[in-house]
Design a protein around this motif. Structure first.
Motif, PDB file in Angstrom:
ATOM      1  N   GLU A 159       0.831  -1.214   0.000  1.00  0.00           N
ATOM      2  CA  GLU A 159       0.000   0.000   0.000  1.00  0.00           C
ATOM      3  C   GLU A 159       0.859   1.254   0.000  1.00  0.00           C
ATOM      4  OE1 GLU A 159      -3.198   0.089  -0.364  1.00  0.00           O
ATOM      5  OE2 GLU A 159      -3.799  -1.962   0.037  1.00  0.00           O
ATOM      6  N   GLU A 160       2.091   1.128   0.522  1.00  0.00           N
ATOM      7  CA  GLU A 160       3.009   2.280   0.445  1.00  0.00           C
ATOM      8  C   GLU A 160       3.252   2.695  -0.994  1.00  0.00           C
ATOM      9  OE1 GLU A 160       6.760   1.914   2.358  1.00  0.00           O
ATOM     10  OE2 GLU A 160       5.901   1.796   4.354  1.00  0.00           O
ATOM     11  N   HIS A 161       3.128   1.719  -1.894  1.00  0.00           N
ATOM     12  CA  HIS A 161       3.346   2.021  -3.312  1.00  0.00           C
ATOM     13  C   HIS A 161       2.037   2.037  -4.088  1.00  0.00           C
ATOM     14  CE1 HIS A 161       7.174   0.195  -1.890  1.00  0.00           C
ATOM     15  NE2 HIS A 161       7.625   1.307  -2.425  1.00  0.00           N
ATOM     16  N   ASN A 162       0.938   2.063  -3.371  1.00  0.00           N
ATOM     17  CA  ASN A 162      -0.395   2.142  -3.982  1.00  0.00           C
ATOM     18  C   ASN A 162      -0.735   0.887  -4.788  1.00  0.00           C
ATOM     19  OD1 ASN A 162      -2.814   3.472  -4.341  1.00  0.00           O
ATOM     20  ND2 ASN A 162      -2.182   4.427  -6.259  1.00  0.00           N
ATOM     21  N   THR A 167      -2.318  -3.308  -4.243  1.00  0.00           N
ATOM     22  CA  THR A 167      -3.010  -4.174  -3.294  1.00  0.00           C
ATOM     23  C   THR A 167      -2.299  -5.527  -3.198  1.00  0.00           C
ATOM     24  OG1 THR A 167      -4.478  -4.923  -5.048  1.00  0.00           O
ATOM     25  CG2 THR A 167      -5.272  -3.136  -3.648  1.00  0.00           C
ATOM     26  N   THR A 192      -4.151  -0.025 -10.433  1.00  0.00           N
ATOM     27  CA  THR A 192      -3.968   1.436 -10.441  1.00  0.00           C
ATOM     28  C   THR A 192      -2.498   1.750 -10.665  1.00  0.00           C
ATOM     29  OG1 THR A 192      -3.747   1.338  -8.045  1.00  0.00           O
ATOM     30  CG2 THR A 192      -5.912   1.921  -8.902  1.00  0.00           C
ATOM     31  N   ASP A 203       2.656   7.300  -4.730  1.00  0.00           N
ATOM     32  CA  ASP A 203       2.893   7.594  -3.319  1.00  0.00           C
ATOM     33  C   ASP A 203       1.854   6.899  -2.457  1.00  0.00           C
ATOM     34  OD1 ASP A 203       3.671  10.954  -4.267  1.00  0.00           O
ATOM     35  OD2 ASP A 203       5.026   9.274  -3.897  1.00  0.00           O
ATOM     36  N   PRO A 204       2.173   6.730  -1.189  1.00  0.00           N
ATOM     37  CA  PRO A 204       1.166   6.146  -0.292  1.00  0.00           C
ATOM     38  C   PRO A 204       0.002   7.115  -0.070  1.00  0.00           C
ATOM     39  CG  PRO A 204       3.112   6.815   0.935  1.00  0.00           C
ATOM     40  CD  PRO A 204       3.453   6.937  -0.507  1.00  0.00           C
ATOM     41  N   PRO A 205      -1.108   6.631   0.502  1.00  0.00           N
ATOM     42  CA  PRO A 205      -2.247   7.534   0.765  1.00  0.00           C
ATOM     43  C   PRO A 205      -1.849   8.693   1.668  1.00  0.00           C
ATOM     44  CG  PRO A 205      -2.861   5.243   1.166  1.00  0.00           C
ATOM     45  CD  PRO A 205      -1.412   5.238   0.845  1.00  0.00           C
TER      46      PRO A 205
END
Lengths: 149, 213
Positions: free
Chosen positions: A77-80, A82, A133, A137-139
């Motif tokens: 998720e740090e790299h967007n 799943t 996607t 960047d992370p959220p």
């Protein structure tokens, strides 16, 4: 005094009652309250503890697997990306790293993990899987180590 | 540092998937951007019959000149660093007895179960899935060639585990069983992890190293 005949109504349970009880009380030395000192209570507590220890060995493996999955998900998720897509991408590329290793890499080898994410992402986007996607960047609410430079 | 930055730039610029193997079809070099259908490297059936060079040619129509050039640049940088022995401390993901371990030099790993190697035996761990350093990582698909990467280890100890108590009880059924178990452990010390500066070097014949004729 010398007793020439046996005393009446006296039961001798055996010579090693002390040591049998000591075996149990040694295991209960760190328990709470009377369970650590009184044999009748201690034996119940020790049996429960041993049963939990036996069952826990299997549960530990399940818990660790869940922990690794959480950590890998966090790393993705740090790299967007799943976790399911990440795993699918890696398996399609024939990269057979297991969850334990992937979690270790996500923690201790962030660059290698990032490259694995990119590999998986490239593969799933090429294959046209749903829900892919762009990597990035992370959220916004998430703070990562790399930000403090 | 420089290799990783290059890689990120390269990958960002490519729309297509950008990963391939080197001459060693089972190797994936991160940052290597020679584009080729990934499914080709995973179909093992024809790889035994066709030489690897032919494999590469089949797919080369999909690689652009620029991508090829960039990927070759990257590989030469890695090879140069390996030749100059400036790669630093390397780690490897090694598969032993059904388990994967992430190791570096001087590590001690414990292998559980009955295992033949005795104390003092020097081993070369063959199944290496990944090798990485601070500037690059080599990802095997699924394993890296043992000609390219070598992980050497020594058996330092053979012992038994701690006593595990297996206690089963059914309450009010007068059923109670207690067993004790100690599994054998073997301690391995990882001596060295070496990568030859031959990434993407096309050999005429593969699989000859270590063979006695």
């Amino acid at each position: 005094m010398v007793f020439t005949s046996l005393a009446l109504f006296v039961r001798n349970k055996g010579p090693d009652e002390f040591w049998k009880k000591r075996r149990i009380l040694k295991l209960s030395a760190h328990f709470y309250g009377r369970s650590r000192n009184c044999y009748s209570l201690a034996i119940r507590a020790v049996h429960r503890a041993l049963v939990f220890a036996t069952k826990g060995r299997k549960l530990k493996k399940e818990d660790m697997a869940a922990l690794w999955e959480t950590r890998i998900t966090a790393g993705c998720e740090e790299h967007n990306m799943t976790y399911p897509l990440f795993r699918e991408g890696l398996t399609r590329c024939n990269i057979l790293l297991n969850r334990k290793t992937l979690a270790d890499l996500a923690i201790w080898e962030p660059r290698t993990f990032k490259s694995l994410v990119k590999v998986a992402h490239a593969r799933v986007s090429q294959d046209g899987l749903a829900g892919v996607t762009e990597l990035g960047d992370p959220p916004s609410e998430v703070i990562t180590r790399g930000m403090f430079k | 540092m420089f290799v990783v930055n290059k890689f990120t730039a390269l990958l960002a610029s490519l729309n297509k998937f950008a990963l391939s193997g080197c001459i060693n079809k089972y190797v994936l070099l991160c940052g290597h951007t020679e584009a080729r259908p990934l499914w080709r490297s995973t179909t093992v059936s024809h790889l035994h019959s066709l030489p690897v060079t032919q494999n590469m040619i089949l797919a080369s129509s999909e690689t652009t000149e620029e991508e090829e050039k960039q990927s070759n640049e990257l590989i030469s940088k890695v090879n140069k660093q390996l030749q100059q022995q400036r790669e630093g401390r390397l780690f490897a993901v090694v598969h032993v007895c059904g388990k994967q371990f992430k190791v570096t030099t001087e590590d001690i790993i414990i292998i559980e179960g009955n295992w033949a190697p005795q104390i003092g035996d020097k081993l070369k761990l063959e199944k290496v899935l990944l090798v990485g350093g601070s500037d690059f990582s080599l990802i095997g698909r699924p394993i890296l060639s043992s000609e390219l990467v070598s992980v050497h280890a020594t058996v330092i100890e053979k012992a038994l585990s701690h006593i595990k108590t297996i206690f089963r009880k059914k309450k009010r059924q007068q059923y109670q069983r207690i067993n004790f178990k100690r599994t054998p452990h073997t301690m391995l010390r990882i001596n060295s992890i070496q990568v030859k500066p031959e990434v993407n070097v096309k050999k005429a014949v593969e699989g000859l190293e270590g063979r006695i004729f």
